[in-house]
Design an enzyme around this catalytic site. Sequence first.
Site, PDB file in Angstrom:
ATOM      1  N   CYS A 112      -8.978  37.893  46.754  1.00  7.29           N
ATOM      2  CA  CYS A 112     -10.165  38.696  47.063  1.00  7.29           C
ATOM      3  C   CYS A 112     -11.472  37.932  46.880  1.00  7.29           C
ATOM      4  O   CYS A 112     -12.519  38.376  47.358  1.00  7.29           O
ATOM      5  CB  CYS A 112     -10.182  39.963  46.211  1.00  7.29           C
ATOM      6  SG  CYS A 112      -8.699  40.984  46.408  1.00  7.29           S
ATOM      7  N   HIS A 237     -17.274  42.370  45.385  1.00  5.08           N
ATOM      8  CA  HIS A 237     -15.968  42.690  45.953  1.00  5.08           C
ATOM      9  C   HIS A 237     -15.756  44.198  45.852  1.00  5.08           C
ATOM     10  O   HIS A 237     -15.934  44.800  44.795  1.00  5.08           O
ATOM     11  CB  HIS A 237     -14.884  41.938  45.192  1.00  5.08           C
ATOM     12  CG  HIS A 237     -13.493  42.367  45.512  1.00  5.08           C
ATOM     13  ND1 HIS A 237     -13.080  42.675  46.795  1.00  5.08           N
ATOM     14  CD2 HIS A 237     -12.402  42.545  44.713  1.00  5.08           C
ATOM     15  CE1 HIS A 237     -11.804  43.018  46.771  1.00  5.08           C
ATOM     16  NE2 HIS A 237     -11.375  42.950  45.523  1.00  5.08           N
ATOM     17  N   ASN A 267     -10.104  48.484  49.506  1.00  8.69           N
ATOM     18  CA  ASN A 267     -10.063  47.074  49.115  1.00  8.69           C
ATOM     19  C   ASN A 267      -9.382  46.291  50.228  1.00  8.69           C
ATOM     20  O   ASN A 267      -8.192  46.457  50.466  1.00  8.69           O
ATOM     21  CB  ASN A 267      -9.294  46.936  47.798  1.00  8.69           C
ATOM     22  CG  ASN A 267      -9.181  45.496  47.323  1.00  8.69           C
ATOM     23  OD1 ASN A 267      -9.475  44.554  48.050  1.00  8.69           O
ATOM     24  ND2 ASN A 267      -8.744  45.326  46.088  1.00  8.69           N
TER      25      ASN A 267
END
EC number: 2.3.1.180
Length: 312
Positions: A112, A237, A267
């Site tokens: 990520c 993020h 996500n």
Amino acid sequence: MNAGILGVGKYVPEKIVTNFDLEKIMDTSDEWIRTRTGIEERRIARDDEYTHDLAYEAAKVAIKNAGLTPDDIDLFIVATVTQEATFPSVANIIQDRLGAKNAAGMDVEAACAGFTFGVVTAAQFIKTGAYKNIVVVGADKLSKITNWDDRTTAVLFGDGAGAVVMGPVSDDHGLLSFDLGSDGSGGKYLNLDENKKIYMNGREVFRFAVRQMGEASLRVLERAGLEKEDLDLLIPHQANIRIMEASRERLNLPEEKLMKTVHKYGNTSSSSIALALVDAVEEGRIKDNDNVLLVGFGGGLTWGALIIRWGK
């Protein structure tokens, strides 16, 4: 000369899966998901839609928005953890599909945090004069590695791609500072299990994320010679609203300086920060001379933070 962002682009699949849709296939609820994660819906790619398809669409838009053609591109860097094959790379596939005959291509993998690693890597090529125009893409099809029987993780993930074109800008714009790091001892907390599906120890990952995103953010501020109040936008993020809010609070920033897309995309791993950045540009949240902080964490465990001063 410095390295900055010349254009942005994104692509998200058409299919929207809401929390109410997930209620029908697993033991969960819209309230449970929203209160713990901030997620309301996510995009899910078709079975015949692959990571390289998402990356191609985002890169195509970014190149156009930068006022360039594929022939102008020197290098493609794709951050991803969901390549269809070990090789060829996603970068090589989109280089071919775009007809960018002058470009090289490579993938980077930092989960990520991957997009920040890609941006920093591109900046080094540009600042040395080795390359002029570089496309950096964050793209992932997490739905293919999601364990849909695990309600604690299945509700989190979505698919998508975001891209930027990076090129030379003036010394006082572009990438001002960065901080990349890894803690391999934490790899056991977030990885793929024996069935190639996502496993996550949520408690340990949360602790790592809050600590490292906060500390990395403070380090890049110091390296850029900036104070917290000099930041115009924080783009973390988009993993979980609680982690994002913790990052904002660590920097003492008002709510309006936090960019949030987690509610509509979930996500999306490598594409998470990239998608949020593109949305911020499209919504007019970023203007020339703004100081923008990108910060993320990922499997590895990894983290990356950087500050860009917008404009040329």
